[in-house]
Design a protein around this motif. Structure first.
Motif, PDB file in Angstrom:
ATOM      1  N   VAL A  64      -0.976   9.640   7.436  1.00  0.00           N
ATOM      2  CA  VAL A  64      -0.299   8.335   7.482  1.00  0.00           C
ATOM      3  C   VAL A  64      -0.335   7.683   6.094  1.00  0.00           C
ATOM      4  CG1 VAL A  64      -0.422   6.000   8.457  1.00  0.00           C
ATOM      5  CG2 VAL A  64      -0.685   7.990   9.943  1.00  0.00           C
ATOM      6  N   GLU A  65      -1.437   7.818   5.385  1.00  0.00           N
ATOM      7  CA  GLU A  65      -1.534   7.242   4.035  1.00  0.00           C
ATOM      8  C   GLU A  65      -0.489   7.862   3.112  1.00  0.00           C
ATOM      9  OE1 GLU A  65      -5.680   7.937   3.307  1.00  0.00           O
ATOM     10  OE2 GLU A  65      -6.264   5.959   4.050  1.00  0.00           O
ATOM     11  N   MET A  66      -0.318   9.178   3.211  1.00  0.00           N
ATOM     12  CA  MET A  66       0.685   9.843   2.371  1.00  0.00           C
ATOM     13  C   MET A  66       2.092   9.380   2.730  1.00  0.00           C
ATOM     14  SD  MET A  66      -0.547  13.738   1.754  1.00  0.00           S
ATOM     15  CE  MET A  66      -1.328  14.112   3.306  1.00  0.00           C
ATOM     16  N   MET A  67       2.364   9.254   4.026  1.00  0.00           N
ATOM     17  CA  MET A  67       3.715   8.865   4.448  1.00  0.00           C
ATOM     18  C   MET A  67       4.008   7.403   4.107  1.00  0.00           C
ATOM     19  SD  MET A  67       4.393  11.029   7.917  1.00  0.00           S
ATOM     20  CE  MET A  67       2.787  11.062   8.672  1.00  0.00           C
ATOM     21  N   PRO A  72       6.436   2.100   2.968  1.00  0.00           N
ATOM     22  CA  PRO A  72       5.284   1.213   3.184  1.00  0.00           C
ATOM     23  C   PRO A  72       5.496   0.130   4.243  1.00  0.00           C
ATOM     24  CG  PRO A  72       6.239   0.888   0.993  1.00  0.00           C
ATOM     25  CD  PRO A  72       6.920   2.072   1.574  1.00  0.00           C
ATOM     26  N   ASP A  73       6.754  -0.189   4.516  1.00  0.00           N
ATOM     27  CA  ASP A  73       7.002  -1.255   5.488  1.00  0.00           C
ATOM     28  C   ASP A  73       7.446  -0.749   6.853  1.00  0.00           C
ATOM     29  OD1 ASP A  73       6.377  -3.213   3.564  1.00  0.00           O
ATOM     30  OD2 ASP A  73       8.369  -2.956   2.685  1.00  0.00           O
ATOM     31  N   ALA A  86      -6.054   3.440   8.157  1.00  0.00           N
ATOM     32  CA  ALA A  86      -5.533   4.049   6.931  1.00  0.00           C
ATOM     33  C   ALA A  86      -5.385   2.990   5.841  1.00  0.00           C
ATOM     34  CB  ALA A  86      -4.171   4.686   7.218  1.00  0.00           C
ATOM     35  N   ASP A  87      -5.598   3.436   4.598  1.00  0.00           N
ATOM     36  CA  ASP A  87      -5.446   2.563   3.440  1.00  0.00           C
ATOM     37  C   ASP A  87      -3.968   2.569   3.040  1.00  0.00           C
ATOM     38  OD1 ASP A  87      -5.351   1.342   0.999  1.00  0.00           O
ATOM     39  OD2 ASP A  87      -6.926   2.567   0.066  1.00  0.00           O
ATOM     40  N   ARG A  88      -3.291   1.449   3.230  1.00  0.00           N
ATOM     41  CA  ARG A  88      -1.843   1.398   2.993  1.00  0.00           C
ATOM     42  C   ARG A  88      -1.484   1.491   1.517  1.00  0.00           C
ATOM     43  NH1 ARG A  88       0.373  -3.530   6.433  1.00  0.00           N
ATOM     44  NH2 ARG A  88       2.306  -2.883   5.408  1.00  0.00           N
ATOM     45  N   GLU A  89      -2.476   1.357   0.651  1.00  0.00           N
ATOM     46  CA  GLU A  89      -2.204   1.407  -0.793  1.00  0.00           C
ATOM     47  C   GLU A  89      -2.835   2.631  -1.440  1.00  0.00           C
ATOM     48  OE1 GLU A  89      -0.231  -0.864  -2.018  1.00  0.00           O
ATOM     49  OE2 GLU A  89      -0.201  -2.113  -0.213  1.00  0.00           O
ATOM     50  N   ARG A  90      -3.274   3.580  -0.671  1.00  0.00           N
ATOM     51  CA  ARG A  90      -4.025   4.708  -1.267  1.00  0.00           C
ATOM     52  C   ARG A  90      -3.184   5.509  -2.261  1.00  0.00           C
ATOM     53  NH1 ARG A  90      -6.787   9.834   1.812  1.00  0.00           N
ATOM     54  NH2 ARG A  90      -7.381  10.947  -0.076  1.00  0.00           N
ATOM     55  N   PHE A  91      -1.940   5.755  -1.925  1.00  0.00           N
ATOM     56  CA  PHE A  91      -1.086   6.563  -2.797  1.00  0.00           C
ATOM     57  C   PHE A  91      -0.021   5.706  -3.464  1.00  0.00           C
ATOM     58  CE2 PHE A  91      -2.753   9.617   0.291  1.00  0.00           C
ATOM     59  CZ  PHE A  91      -3.289  10.558  -0.579  1.00  0.00           C
ATOM     60  N   LYS A  92       0.333   6.115  -4.675  1.00  0.00           N
ATOM     61  CA  LYS A  92       1.349   5.394  -5.445  1.00  0.00           C
ATOM     62  C   LYS A  92       2.669   5.380  -4.675  1.00  0.00           C
ATOM     63  CE  LYS A  92       3.521   5.419  -9.912  1.00  0.00           C
ATOM     64  NZ  LYS A  92       4.068   6.336 -10.882  1.00  0.00           N
ATOM     65  N   ARG A  93       3.306   4.248  -4.634  1.00  0.00           N
ATOM     66  CA  ARG A  93       4.551   4.123  -3.859  1.00  0.00           C
ATOM     67  C   ARG A  93       5.699   4.924  -4.470  1.00  0.00           C
ATOM     68  NH1 ARG A  93       5.174  -1.880  -1.196  1.00  0.00           N
ATOM     69  NH2 ARG A  93       3.139  -1.899  -0.193  1.00  0.00           N
TER      70      ARG A  93
END
Ligand code: SF4
Length: 159
Positions: A64-67, A72-73, A86-93
């Protein structure tokens, strides 16, 4: 069995795809435990299936973090992010708004038989593309795949 298993690429009218892997479950058979996509693993006798565990939560959380980097929204992804912490900011957008679930491509091919959409490229470059000649004549009167998209605000329930 009435047991809820999360999914982002399953649709009752489509062949199992095993694309999103969010439906991963632990299967215990013949003394071995494997993590498999529930949608593509056939049910068997004498098999133990765990649909919830710490390991599965970690897998779903990472997926989910990757997706979320792509959408993001997305209300669907945000709800899963909350469920799996899940960390919603883990991966660069990288807001492509596509998580490669393939629902639109497969629906158009398998249900509508129009082939107005396809995948192009592979790996990180993989993306979905309309086939202009077909899409120009078919999509305006159809639009059936639009609400299937997990990143759409207008998504309909899949079941
Ligand atoms: S809107 Fe276009 S791409 Fe989508 S299912 Fe219909 S014909 Fe296929």
């Amino acid at each position: 069995m009435g047991i809820a298993i999360p999914t982002l690429c399953h649709h009752h009218k489509l062949e199992p795809y095993g694309g999103c892997r969010v439906c991963s479950v632990e299967v215990e058979a013949n003394g071995r435990t494997m993590v498999v996509a529930a949608c593509t693993y056939p049910a068997e006798k004498n098999v133990v299936v765990r649909t919830r565990s710490e390991k599965l939560s970690r897998i779903r959380q990472a997926l989910v973090e990757m997706m979320l980097a792509h959408a993001p929204d997305s209300e669907t992804l945000v709800a899963l992010a909350e469920e799996y912490c899940a960390d919603r900011e883990r991966f660069k957008r990288n807001q492509s708004f596509c998580i490669h679930c393939g629902l639109c491509v497969r629906y158009c091919t398998e249900v509508k038989k129009k082939n107005a959409l396809g995948f192009i490229d592979r790996g990180a470059k993989k993306r979905i593309c309309f086939i202009p000649k077909i899409a120009a004549t078919e999509c305006w009167k159809c639009r059936e795949c639009f609400p299937l998209c997990p990143t759409s605000r207008y998504r309909l329930p899949l079941f």
